[in-house]
Motif scaffolding. Structure first.
Motif, short mmCIF file in Angstrom:
data_model
loop_
_atom_site.label_atom_id
_atom_site.label_comp_id
_atom_site.label_asym_id
_atom_site.label_seq_id
_atom_site.Cartn_x
_atom_site.Cartn_y
_atom_site.Cartn_z
N TRP A 1 0.94 -1.15 0.04
CA TRP A 1 -0.08 0.02 0.02
C TRP A 1 0.95 1.26 0.09
N ALA A 2 1.90 1.34 0.86
CA ALA A 2 2.67 2.37 0.84
C ALA A 2 3.57 2.67 -0.55
N HIS A 3 3.80 1.44 -1.27
CA HIS A 3 4.63 1.64 -2.53
C HIS A 3 3.51 2.26 -3.51
N LEU B 1 -5.29 -11.20 -9.33
CA LEU B 1 -5.94 -11.35 -8.00
C LEU B 1 -7.46 -11.40 -8.23
N VAL B 2 -7.93 -10.56 -9.38
CA VAL B 2 -9.15 -10.67 -9.51
C VAL B 2 -9.79 -11.98 -10.17
N ARG C 1 -9.69 -5.66 1.31
CA ARG C 1 -8.35 -5.63 1.57
C ARG C 1 -7.29 -5.00 0.75
N PHE C 2 -7.75 -5.43 -0.65
CA PHE C 2 -6.67 -4.83 -1.69
C PHE C 2 -7.43 -3.66 -2.49
N LEU D 1 -6.86 -2.00 -6.22
CA LEU D 1 -7.73 -2.02 -7.22
C LEU D 1 -8.21 -0.71 -7.61
N GLU D 2 -8.38 0.36 -6.72
CA GLU D 2 -8.83 1.62 -6.94
C GLU D 2 -8.05 2.20 -8.06
N GLN D 3 -6.83 1.97 -8.48
CA GLN D 3 -6.13 2.63 -9.35
C GLN D 3 -5.93 1.40 -10.49
#
Length: 520
Positions: free
Chosen positions: A190-192, A209-210, A254-255, A259-261
């Motif tokens: 998440w930080a990356h 993942l999806v 959680r991911f 996913l949002e980008q």
């Protein structure tokens, strides 16, 4: 070690201790199975208590350790899982009374609960993949509790194939992300992303993942095992539909930072989720068996949940997950009551709703949802999602033609609208809970979803007004559009299995490999 770490560790170790107790306790006359069930349920209750303590202490967490990170949502779901596990354990003690292999059942049930608990706390790719794989391994023993039931064996075989495909996809997603970030930590991922943005490797990781979640969550076309799992004991069906199959929704939430980008990955979620929700919803309209309808309902709800994740409505997906788990656990554990209620309902009303109410109902339902959103929490979700929820709840406002008086029409309409208002208000209030989730709605994909739901409602209206107009479609819908038959043939051709019983017309004994074309 902090108090939170102690509570989380104890709540995690209780199911493992339960599993060892069921496997290692010697079979003696002075220690019957009933006493072992009492001990196991006591341990399950203790795990529930420590899970509650762990959830209350999550806001005071300093840092993750050993690949585990008790997030707010994960801790809440851990409490839910332990609660369902305790209820299912108590129910199983009575349901399986006199059955053989109860000790293996206890051990497998405890193994599922322990693995799910680890997955909910996972903060590392290795922990996540291993925990999800262990869930499937333990669940296989529950699905095959009756080894003489062929469709239970077939369902277990098809689920095993889906699990292995999902494992490969998850390993590919982990490898791509690990190579890019340099570590398997999800917090570091998440930080990356926040610092560097999305690269091609991370986009491919999101797609893998999806696809893994789609396979594990029983979306079309790999949904058949979830329907055929009705051959397993009822508490196993409750555990599967209320808990295990919902894990895909939690993993996507959680991911969310990934996913949002990742627009390609979200587009896949929209396509699979909307297609599954519409097709499974149409199939469910043509089925009569209560448990089969519940199974198809789960498939449709999983598609709807993944659709919410694809649209960026992660808070609604989390609330949907919790509500669906509680509802399906109650529905399966009280299936006999549902049969009686359905029979009474069919006796009271043999006719469909009035055509006028079919057209007016969505307008009233959408207006009620929009009004409550304006009054309670205007920023909860976009306007198009209010329309989607209105279409989903519109049948509550359908009118019974047997009640023709003005007073009956007014009372029935008001009661339906009050139910919609109550559900919308509850969803809006729960939406404001501090679950640590941030929504990122995608408006263009949301409009596509609204069109899909409108098409589903249109088919439902035609089915109610002109049942014979879609006679050919009804045959296809009743057969599930033959999607599972095609997948089963392909699966048995590529991975043959010993599942068919003795068949007098083929002379094939149990345990003999059967060609896929023999059982479409």
């Amino acid at each position: 070690m902090t108090l939170l770490q102690v509570a989380a560790t104890v709540s995690l170790c209780m199911p493992a201790a339960l599993m060892l107790l069921a496997l290692l306790t010697p079979r003696r006359q002075d220690r019957p199975t009933a006493a072992l069930w009492q001990t196991c349920n006591a341990l399950s209750g203790a795990a529930l208590g420590f899970s509650v303590v762990s959830a209350l202490l999550v806001p005071y967490l300093v840092e993750a350790q050993a690949g585990l990170n008790p997030t707010r949502l994960g801790s809440v779901l851990a409490v839910l899982v332990q609660l369902l596990g305790w209820v299912i354990g108590v129910f199983s003690a009575r349901y399986l009374e006199g059955e053989h292999r109860q000790r293996r059942y206890m051990a497998a049930l405890a193994g599922v609960l322990a693995a799910v608990h680890v997955l909910l706390l996972a903060d590392h790719w290795v922990v996540l993949i291993a925990a999800w794989a262990l869930v499937g391994v333990a669940l296989q023993h529950l699905l095959c509790f009756y080894p003489d039931r062929p469709f239970a064996l077939l369902a277990a075989h098809k689920k095993r194939i889906a699990d292995r495909m999902a494992d490969v996809l998850l390993i590919a997603a982990a490898g791509l992300a690990w190579t890019e970030v340099g570590t398997g930590s999800l917090t570091a991922l998440w930080a990356h992303i926040a610092r560097e943005g999305m690269s091609t490797s991370l986009h491919l990781s999101a797609v893998c993942l999806v696809l893994a979640v789609v396979v594990r969550t029983a979306l079309l076309p790999v949904h058949g095992w979830l329907i055929q799992v009705m051959e397993a004991p009822t508490p196993v069906s409750a555990l599967l539909h209320a808990g295990v199959v919902n894990l895909g929704g939690f993993v996507l939430i959680r991911f969310a930072p990934l996913l949002e980008q990742a627009t390609p990955a979200r587009s896949l979620l929209i396509a699979f989720g909307l297609g599954t929700a519409v097709l499974a919803g149409l199939v469910m309209l043509t089925r009569i068996s209560i448990k089969v309808r519940l199974a198809w309902s789960t498939v449709a709800q999983m598609g709807f949940m993944l659709l919410e994740c694809g649209l960026g409505l992660y808070t609604l997906a989390a609330l949907h997950l919790i509500g669906h788990s509680l509802y399906k656990a109650h529905a399966f554990l009280s299936a006999s009551s549902a049969v009686r209620e359905t029979r009474l309902q069919m006796m009271r009303s043999a006719h469909g709703p009035t055509p006028v109410s079919l057209c007016i109902a969505p307008v009233l339902a959408v207006a009620a949802v929009v009004l409550m959103q304006t009054l309670v929490n205007p920023a909860a979700w976009p306007w198009w999602w209010s329309a989607v929820m209105g279409l989903a709840w519109a049948p509550m406002v359908w009118l019974d033609p047997a009640r023709a008086s003005l007073r009956a029409v007014v009372l029935q309409t008001c009661s339906g609208l009050l139910m919609i208002v109550g559900l919308a208000t509850l969803a809006l209030l729960l939406h404001s809970l501090p679950l640590g989730i941030r929504d990122v709605p995608h408006h263009t994909l949301g409009l596509v979803t609204l069109l899909g739901m409108a098409a589903l409602y249109g088919c439902l209206v035609v089915l109610q007004i002109r049942p014979n107009a879609l006679r050919r479609w009804r045959r296809w819908s009743y057969a599930g559009f033959y999607v599972d038959e095609l997948y089963t043939r392909l699966a048995l051709q590529l991975w043959p299995s010993h599942w068919a019983p003795h068949a007098s017309h083929t002379g094939t004994p149990i345990g003999t490999r059967v060609d896929a074309t023999a059982h479409p």
